[in-house]
Design an enzyme around this catalytic site. Structure first.
Site, PDB file in Angstrom:
ATOM      1  N   ASN A   7       0.873  -1.166   0.000  1.00 10.93           N
ATOM      2  CA  ASN A   7       0.000   0.000   0.000  1.00 10.93           C
ATOM      3  C   ASN A   7       0.912   1.218   0.000  1.00 10.93           C
ATOM      4  O   ASN A   7       1.441   1.607   1.033  1.00 10.93           O
ATOM      5  CB  ASN A   7      -0.887  -0.037   1.250  1.00 10.93           C
ATOM      6  CG  ASN A   7      -1.855   1.131   1.302  1.00 10.93           C
ATOM      7  OD1 ASN A   7      -1.784   2.050   0.490  1.00 10.93           O
ATOM      8  ND2 ASN A   7      -2.756   1.095   2.270  1.00 10.93           N
ATOM      9  N   ARG A  91      -2.445  -2.033  -3.606  1.00  6.86           N
ATOM     10  CA  ARG A  91      -3.656  -1.241  -3.412  1.00  6.86           C
ATOM     11  C   ARG A  91      -3.579  -0.040  -4.344  1.00  6.86           C
ATOM     12  O   ARG A  91      -2.582   0.680  -4.367  1.00  6.86           O
ATOM     13  CB  ARG A  91      -3.724  -0.760  -1.972  1.00  6.86           C
ATOM     14  CG  ARG A  91      -4.905   0.138  -1.765  1.00  6.86           C
ATOM     15  CD  ARG A  91      -4.849   0.845  -0.444  1.00  6.86           C
ATOM     16  NE  ARG A  91      -6.057   1.630  -0.288  1.00  6.86           N
ATOM     17  CZ  ARG A  91      -6.107   2.745   0.423  1.00  6.86           C
ATOM     18  NH1 ARG A  91      -5.052   3.181   1.047  1.00  6.86           N
ATOM     19  NH2 ARG A  91      -7.235   3.409   0.523  1.00  6.86           N
ATOM     20  N   HIS A 180     -12.978   2.803  -0.053  1.00  5.12           N
ATOM     21  CA  HIS A 180     -12.980   1.748   0.971  1.00  5.12           C
ATOM     22  C   HIS A 180     -13.640   0.471   0.439  1.00  5.12           C
ATOM     23  O   HIS A 180     -14.132  -0.346   1.215  1.00  5.12           O
ATOM     24  CB  HIS A 180     -13.770   2.159   2.239  1.00  5.12           C
ATOM     25  CG  HIS A 180     -13.167   3.274   3.024  1.00  5.12           C
ATOM     26  ND1 HIS A 180     -13.935   4.261   3.591  1.00  5.12           N
ATOM     27  CD2 HIS A 180     -11.895   3.541   3.362  1.00  5.12           C
ATOM     28  CE1 HIS A 180     -13.144   5.114   4.239  1.00  5.12           C
ATOM     29  NE2 HIS A 180     -11.891   4.694   4.106  1.00  5.12           N
ATOM     30  N   GLY A 212     -10.754   8.066   7.868  1.00  2.00           N
ATOM     31  CA  GLY A 212     -11.717   8.324   6.801  1.00  2.00           C
ATOM     32  C   GLY A 212     -12.890   7.404   7.101  1.00  2.00           C
ATOM     33  O   GLY A 212     -12.698   6.358   7.708  1.00  2.00           O
ATOM     34  N   ARG A 241     -12.147  15.512   7.803  1.00  2.00           N
ATOM     35  CA  ARG A 241     -12.899  15.927   6.617  1.00  2.00           C
ATOM     36  C   ARG A 241     -14.336  16.296   6.973  1.00  2.00           C
ATOM     37  O   ARG A 241     -14.941  15.641   7.822  1.00  2.00           O
ATOM     38  CB  ARG A 241     -12.930  14.813   5.570  1.00  2.00           C
ATOM     39  CG  ARG A 241     -11.580  14.471   5.004  1.00  2.00           C
ATOM     40  CD  ARG A 241     -11.741  13.457   3.856  1.00  2.00           C
ATOM     41  NE  ARG A 241     -10.484  12.784   3.617  1.00  2.00           N
ATOM     42  CZ  ARG A 241     -10.337  11.461   3.570  1.00  2.00           C
ATOM     43  NH1 ARG A 241     -11.377  10.671   3.726  1.00  2.00           N
ATOM     44  NH2 ARG A 241      -9.157  10.943   3.356  1.00  2.00           N
ATOM     45  N   GLU A 384      -8.056  -5.284   5.180  1.00  2.82           N
ATOM     46  CA  GLU A 384      -7.899  -4.918   3.771  1.00  2.82           C
ATOM     47  C   GLU A 384      -6.720  -5.650   3.129  1.00  2.82           C
ATOM     48  O   GLU A 384      -6.772  -6.011   1.963  1.00  2.82           O
ATOM     49  CB  GLU A 384      -7.758  -3.401   3.643  1.00  2.82           C
ATOM     50  CG  GLU A 384      -9.104  -2.716   3.883  1.00  2.82           C
ATOM     51  CD  GLU A 384      -9.026  -1.217   4.082  1.00  2.82           C
ATOM     52  OE1 GLU A 384      -8.591  -0.792   5.178  1.00  2.82           O
ATOM     53  OE2 GLU A 384      -9.390  -0.466   3.178  1.00  2.82           O
TER      54      GLU A 384
HETATM   55  P1  ADP Z   1      -7.382   4.715   9.010  1.00  2.00           P
HETATM   56  O1  ADP Z   1      -7.006   3.328   8.548  1.00  2.00           O
HETATM   57  O2  ADP Z   1      -8.434   5.376   8.191  1.00  2.00           O
HETATM   58  O3  ADP Z   1      -6.235   5.608   9.340  1.00  2.00           O
HETATM   59  P2  ADP Z   1      -8.386   3.345  11.374  1.00  2.00           P
HETATM   60  O4  ADP Z   1      -9.340   2.400  10.790  1.00  2.00           O
HETATM   61  O5  ADP Z   1      -7.098   2.835  11.909  1.00  2.00           O
HETATM   62  O6  ADP Z   1      -8.125   4.562  10.390  1.00  2.00           O
HETATM   63  O7  ADP Z   1      -9.136   4.152  12.520  1.00  2.00           O
HETATM   64  C1  ADP Z   1      -8.468   5.143  13.238  1.00  2.00           C
HETATM   65  C2  ADP Z   1      -9.409   5.808  14.211  1.00  2.00           C
HETATM   66  O8  ADP Z   1     -10.056   4.817  15.024  1.00  2.00           O
HETATM   67  C3  ADP Z   1      -8.666   6.686  15.184  1.00  2.00           C
HETATM   68  O9  ADP Z   1      -8.564   8.010  14.695  1.00  2.00           O
HETATM   69  C4  ADP Z   1      -9.528   6.632  16.408  1.00  2.00           C
HETATM   70  O10 ADP Z   1     -10.371   7.763  16.389  1.00  2.00           O
HETATM   71  C5  ADP Z   1     -10.364   5.395  16.287  1.00  2.00           C
HETATM   72  N1  ADP Z   1     -10.065   4.443  17.369  1.00  2.00           N
HETATM   73  C6  ADP Z   1      -9.089   3.522  17.420  1.00  2.00           C
HETATM   74  N2  ADP Z   1      -9.119   2.856  18.596  1.00  2.00           N
HETATM   75  C7  ADP Z   1     -10.137   3.365  19.320  1.00  2.00           C
HETATM   76  C8  ADP Z   1     -10.691   3.122  20.606  1.00  2.00           C
HETATM   77  N3  ADP Z   1     -10.190   2.192  21.405  1.00  2.00           N
HETATM   78  N4  ADP Z   1     -11.749   3.865  20.997  1.00  2.00           N
HETATM   79  C9  ADP Z   1     -12.279   4.800  20.187  1.00  2.00           C
HETATM   80  N5  ADP Z   1     -11.787   5.090  18.970  1.00  2.00           N
HETATM   81  C10 ADP Z   1     -10.742   4.385  18.533  1.00  2.00           C
END
Ligand code: ADP
Length: 396
Positions: A7, A91, A180, A212, A241, A384
């Site tokens: 990725n 990806r 996604h 996202g 966003r 993913e």
């Molecule tokens: P991406 O792959 O889009 O960067 P993720 O799927 O890893 O994002 O999700 C990240 C978000 O998940 C973080 O910004 C956070 O807000 C939320 N998150 C992760 N762990 C927790 C948790 N234990 N409690 C609440 N929110 C969480």
């Protein structure tokens, strides 16, 4: 077969080596700050300890070379030679209307991906750099491109057309694409398995709530609508966003704040969402902590977030004329039990009831609705990389 999943972003590159027979991750990691000072590679073999090495990476080719060196290293490596990498799955963010499924990477496929660059100027060129770098280092290894948009290409016209002059669609391909897709596909299929019903017979709403975030309506195994559009800016309120808003706000804010289009876009992409609303952070853990401590703006941000997700669920129940399963996934969808609860409180009209105890479980596929709930609500951890590995295997 071992499949290397790549990725590749503009200055970072995530990788996983997956054994497609056992579906085990043999090693994974991340190259950061490619092309800038202070580049480093993180490498973690299965069951081993995570290792971070600072090493210059002037180009993506150099970054991938370091990944391949780590994977084949005598001491810490997990394979003896590159001959043990059977295929590479890449990806790719935007496949436009050209790609309705994953594809074997050929010169023609690369040219077609390049034609989609304009639709995703931040992502596609970086994805292509990763493809070319791998081709340079592993010229004989078959490669596959897996697109974020492909799963949503089944959306009907009424869902993907904007209320704009039709020529913009014809001339410039301005339409909704959705993103996604790999996650929405993986999670909806898994949700059907957990429900013990045929994928083709179900109406499923997937809420992919990460940094996202997007919601999709999957009817009879096909995506028929999703909340992101031409770009990932549309739809839900996200980490940074804005999601949906009155487009006239752009001109209004540009005048008030003395910004040009790029300046307004920067605000909408990077300074809005729950970060902009709360003024605290884009991370839900920080916002929840602030809300618990009584921070009013953090409370407002969480309420607005949940409300928007619930509104999209309502829209997709209408689009599908019903719903059998609602599945939550990604960072917040998998971990945010209060967010899930907050969203489901809007859905009692659907006969949804949540089992509090199940809603507090983490890290596995689980049904969080009560046995008598009219709609099954689930948490399905997304994967993913595994989805990309499966698609790659199917094509090689
Ligand atoms: P991406 O792959 O889009 O960067 P993720 O799927 O890893 O994002 O999700 C990240 C978000 O998940 C973080 O910004 C956070 O807000 C939320 N998150 C992760 N762990 C927790 C948790 N234990 N409690 C609440 N929110 C969480």
């Amino acid at each position: 077969m071992n499949i290397l999943v790549i990725n590749c972003g503009s200055s970072s590159l995530k990788y996983q080596l997956i054994n497609s027979d056992s579906e085990e991750v043999l090693a994974k990691g991340l190259c950061e700050r490619i092309g800038i000072e202070g580049s480093q590679i993180t490498y973690q073999p299965a069951g081993g300890k995570k290792e971070i090495t600072v090493s210059p990476m002037p180009t993506h080719t150099q970054a991938i070379k370091l990944v391949l060196d780590a994977l084949t290293d005598e001491k810490k490596g997990v394979i003896k030679s590159l001959a043990e990498v059977g295929a590479v799955g890449h990806r790719v963010v935007h496949g436009g209307e050209k790609f309705t499924a994953s594809t074997r990477i050929t010169d023609e496929a690369i040219a077609a991906i390049e034609e989609c660059n304009e639709l995703a100027p931040l992502h596609n060129p970086a994805n292509l750099i990763g493809i070319r770098a791998c081709q340079e280092l592993m010229p004989e290894t078959p490669m596959v491109a897996v697109f974020d948009t492909a799963f949503h290409q089944t959306m009907p016209e009424e869902a993907f057309l904007y209320g704009l002059p039709y020529e913009y669609y014809e001339k410039y391909k301005v339409r909704r694409y959705g993103f996604h897709g790999t996650s929405h596909s993986f999670v909806s299929k898994r949700a059907a398995e957990v429900a013990g019903k045929a994928y083709e017979d179900l109406k499923i709403i997937v809420c992919h709530l990460g940094n996202g975030a997007s919601v999709s309506a999957v009817k009879n195994g096909k995506s028929i609508d999703t909340s992101m559009g031409l770009t990932p800016l549309e739809g839900l309120i996200m980490g940074t966003r804005s999601g949906d808003m009155d487009p006239a706000i752009m001109e209004y804010i540009a005048k008030k704040e003395n910004l040009d289009i790029a300046g307004v876009m920067n605000v909408l992409n990077k300074k809005s969402g729950v970060l902009g609303l709360s003024g605290v952070s884009s991370d839900f853990r920080d916002i929840e902590e602030a809300a618990d401590a009584g921070n009013e703006r953090a409370i407002k941000a969480l309420k607005a977030y949940n409300y928007r997700v619930a509104k999209y669920i309502g829209a997709y129940v209408a689009a599908m004329n019903g719903v059998d399963v609602i599945a939550f996934t990604a960072g917040l969808g998998e971990n945010g039990n209060t967010t899930r609860k907050g969203i489901c409180e809007y859905l009692t009209y659907l006969g949804i009831a949540i089992n509090e105890e199940a809603n507090n479980v983490r890290g596995k596929d689980i049904v969080i609705s009560t046995p008598d709930s009219k709609v099954q609500v689930m948490v399905i951890p997304t994967n993913e990389e595994l989805a990309i590995a499966r698609e790659t295997l199917a094509l090689v």
